[in-house]
Design a protein around this motif. Structure first.
Motif, short mmCIF file in Angstrom:
data_model
loop_
_atom_site.label_atom_id
_atom_site.label_comp_id
_atom_site.label_asym_id
_atom_site.label_seq_id
_atom_site.Cartn_x
_atom_site.Cartn_y
_atom_site.Cartn_z
N ASN A 85 0.83 -1.21 0.00
CA ASN A 85 0.00 0.00 0.00
C ASN A 85 0.86 1.27 0.00
O ASN A 85 0.57 2.23 -0.70
N ARG A 86 1.89 1.26 0.82
CA ARG A 86 2.74 2.45 0.92
C ARG A 86 3.50 2.68 -0.40
O ARG A 86 3.61 3.81 -0.88
N MET A 87 4.03 1.60 -0.99
CA MET A 87 4.75 1.77 -2.26
C MET A 87 3.78 2.21 -3.37
O MET A 87 4.13 3.04 -4.22
N ALA A 88 2.58 1.68 -3.37
CA ALA A 88 1.61 2.07 -4.40
C ALA A 88 1.23 3.54 -4.24
O ALA A 88 1.10 4.27 -5.23
N ASN A 89 1.06 3.98 -3.01
CA ASN A 89 0.70 5.39 -2.81
C ASN A 89 1.85 6.32 -3.16
O ASN A 89 1.63 7.41 -3.69
N VAL A 90 3.08 5.92 -2.88
CA VAL A 90 4.22 6.79 -3.19
C VAL A 90 4.51 6.80 -4.69
O VAL A 90 4.81 7.85 -5.27
N THR A 91 4.40 5.65 -5.34
CA THR A 91 4.70 5.61 -6.77
C THR A 91 3.51 6.13 -7.60
O THR A 91 3.68 6.39 -8.79
N GLY A 92 2.35 6.28 -6.98
CA GLY A 92 1.17 6.63 -7.76
C GLY A 92 0.78 5.48 -8.70
O GLY A 92 0.36 5.70 -9.84
N MET A 93 0.90 4.28 -8.20
CA MET A 93 0.60 3.10 -9.01
C MET A 93 -0.89 3.08 -9.41
O MET A 93 -1.77 3.17 -8.56
N ARG A 94 -1.12 2.98 -10.70
CA ARG A 94 -2.49 3.08 -11.22
C ARG A 94 -3.08 1.69 -11.48
O ARG A 94 -2.46 0.85 -12.15
N PRO A 95 -4.28 1.44 -10.96
CA PRO A 95 -4.90 0.13 -11.25
C PRO A 95 -5.25 0.04 -12.73
O PRO A 95 -5.72 1.01 -13.34
N ASN A 96 -5.04 -1.12 -13.32
CA ASN A 96 -5.47 -1.34 -14.70
C ASN A 96 -6.99 -1.23 -14.78
O ASN A 96 -7.70 -1.70 -13.89
N ALA A 97 -7.46 -0.69 -15.89
CA ALA A 97 -8.91 -0.55 -16.08
C ALA A 97 -9.62 -1.90 -16.03
O ALA A 97 -10.77 -2.00 -15.60
N GLU A 98 -8.92 -2.95 -16.44
CA GLU A 98 -9.55 -4.27 -16.49
C GLU A 98 -10.08 -4.75 -15.14
O GLU A 98 -11.05 -5.49 -15.07
N PHE A 99 -9.37 -4.37 -14.07
CA PHE A 99 -9.73 -4.92 -12.76
C PHE A 99 -11.11 -4.51 -12.26
O PHE A 99 -11.76 -5.24 -11.53
#
Lengths: 191, 191, 191, 191, 191, 191
Positions: free
Chosen positions: E171-185
């Motif tokens: 969660n922390r890495m996703a929030n810092v990197t701005g990781m975007r969920p794929n539209a497919e999910f």
């Protein structure tokens, strides 16, 4: 008493320009109280919200039920101080003193209801009201059981929750509008 | 007025059994106020702590300095309501009303000082006091700069911090002992 | 050891300029410890507060009672780390190691007392101390009952609360003044 | 040194029963350090997680980059104390003292890094690390700008975030397993 | 579907430039899923961390044990929403719907698992996972006892804690990197 | 679709027993939507509150103004997920997807609006809505200035605050009543 301070960050309509039903409600309150509580003037800026707000208020605060009128005001006062809402603590503190015929109770309940001169049943009521106000997402069956053990029935529980939830709305609007308590409220019911 | 409610969870010594310096201080307060504020009786259970407590109190609240006496009481009232301390809000609210000659100010400052009838300088003072009370670990140079921009000097800053810190102690002891505010305080200075 | 870093954001008086009683107390501490703990120098900027502070400190930390001296230091260390107070954790951590004759205990208690090598009774003591420090407004009879079940009497409970409350004051003043722990404390009692 | 206290709530496998790669890693650490840090023994209960954990650890803590090894340990120590993780503060505090060749720095950074003897750049690094640890959901471009203004580049920012995030995992596993710091760590590097 | 929005604040390597093992893992996932989940591309910026991350992930999410695969995903979804991690809630919400063959469960568990259509045992599992995620420092024997009373054994408890801790990192890495969920999910498994 | 799960902890009246105006409103919604959203049935237990609730709702959500209908729903969805209100996130998430003609936006805004595919102006709107929802007591002129810099006028600001405050009430009632989202909402507007 003249007010040197604005009672809202938003415009206050003239009584003459208000829709008739709103003006009539305000005049009736003024007749009864001797002054117009500022919440009526501040919310009159939005007539439809005004009507819904006071209809909701009356549905919760003036309905029949097992909660006394003083107990309903305790809920308002305890939750509004946690929400740091000047208008609601000052205005409903006055009403609580009058309803309970007790000049000390409003300040006690506002500051720390756990140490107020109220019953264990009333403290359980306020524990639940504060939980609804601060962390309703965790309310569960165990909370209902505690309330039932103090003699509250399902309708009482809805009432407690409804009052805490409704004044959460009111507290937020008062803080955003900068709603100012009328000077009259501060000393009412202090005996 | 007789008290039906205990003023402390702990024993209260008889005046006659107190060390002479403590009894004398209490009698002097009674002479001046017309009643004995309960904090004196509650803390008399521990004479050495009593002496240190009031010496500290007087050093902060009665010393000369740029902060007015009313401003010092504002700090007490604003931080004590956040700490939910009934005794300190009620008793020092009374003193604040008297010092400021303003019957509305104590409730305003207690509930939400950001909307009280006080100056921007006083709001900055209370912002800092609340920060000391709630998150002193984050106090830094930027806070000092804000205060200086409002005309506070280094000694004033120490005073604000000292009052917020001392009443944090007082709030905790009042909550643990169940210290009860005297009934007289509620209506004092309400004009 | 010379200090390259200031020990306070505020002025430190010369020993020669201090009131005699304060200078004497400082010299006595220096004689006993081999150095002057910085809290004495930092607070000497305010002689009346200095006197009250150390009178309060001694009344709580050196009085007779059921709490051992090491237990009193545990309260200081556990609450001061939650308040992020460098001076109090480092200085009282040293005293705790010495009092408990245990080189590991101070770091354990500071970081997470729930996992420290202490008794269940001591963990209950620290649970209560932390509650007083963080949310004294919710302290009630149930807390007293837990403490009594571990053998603490009323006087012990006052002591625990008093120490947590007093060091809450101390933590806030240390954080605002930027009070620096003496280098000597870090390694004392590490065996 | 024999341990009277369990080092984990979970079973610890015998060295002889461990998969060879894990046993070899542990023996290599023991050879280098003179003792086996308990994190190796506690996590050996789960060989696949052990391998992933230390691979992740090494990728962040031993990779080349602009952050010094001492700076990486500062991140561990500051965030682990907020997470109240005894093992990580004690063990990585020791490593920080050694890497920084400074006997005081670990306690300073653990308790309140804002007042530690470190550079403004290092304080900005720790501000960000703490934000990642406590409220990563609010990290945004403004945080990146602050870090860039202190000379950190994109890779450094990833490193800071990665270390804070990884030790957040480590802190939680240490608190759940009851991972006990080895006695050796407490005094290492205290000079 | 083309992505108008960046999937990371950091550079994304070309598949052709990735180390072979990483490219192969990504191609295998693409083969199976029909698209490449962005977490693989975002973390490929750091090959060593990529390898450790997915090794850890697989060790927790694909190991045998008493927790069903759907239950493991519930832990991810409930804790990731509290951490406000878009990627993890959206991606693992999809997996949860598929594993549980229930199109409603992911949103229920994400928003407020206490009111989701899951068993009391699963609610106890999530109570513990949330405690590990938010306040692991207070985890103690009483928590283990509650879990045991629901039939969880020691290994299950480690699994729950491990998943909550690992996705705290994620969660922390996703929030810092701005990781975007794929539209497919977003729509997978909604039936 | 039949519901195996209760939609409220409180009684649900039969349509036939409801006051005519309430029954008519419900039948009109059913006609339009193809099903009866559970909020209508749950609140019908209290006819006066039902009327006030929907009057307030319509006054805020269907009034003319600068905020688009999709923007109003964003406010509902972002604040309701922080309040962990299953009903409001699921039902208003569906409405948001439809209003915005965007199948991804509701989940993005619910989980972390800071990373959603919305404009800077909309993020400023949600920053303010969340502040009203979580800490309205600190709202001040600086917040109004930020909103004005994004082109919001006074009426827009009232609208944002009103929607956040009203759904704070709704969230609390939904959590206390255990209001269950209709299954239909989960997949509406997902394209």
């Amino acid at each position: 008493m003249t007010e040197a301070h604005p009672i809202s960050r938003f415009p206050i309509p003239d009584l003459a320009d208000m829709p008739e039903d709103i003006r009539n409600r305000i005049l009736a309150v003024q007749e009864k109280s001797g002054f117009i509580p500022n919440v009526f003037l501040v919310l009159a800026h939005r007539p439809d919200e005004f009507r819904a707000f006071f209809a909701y208020h009356d549905a919760l605060m003036e309905k029949p039920g097992n909660l006394s009128k003083a107990e309903r005001e305790m809920i308002v006062v305890a939750t509004s101080n946690l929400n740091q809402c000047q208008y609601c603590v000052v205005a409903h503190g006055a009403i609580l003193r009058i309803r309970a015929k007790n000049p000390l109770i409003a300040d006690q309940v506002a500051i720390n209801y756990r140490k107020a001169d109220i019953s264990q049943r009333q403290k359980a009521m306020l524990d639940f009201a504060v939980k609804v106000s601060r962390s309703a997402e965790t309310v569960g069956e165990a909370d209902f059981d505690v309330l039932r053990s103090h003699g509250f029935d399902e309708e009482d529980i809805w009432d407690i929750a409804g009052i805490a939830a409704f004044f959460g709305l009111s507290n937020r609007m008062a803080n955003v509008t900068g709603m100012r308590p009328n000077a009259e409220f501060y000393s009412m019911g202090r005996g």
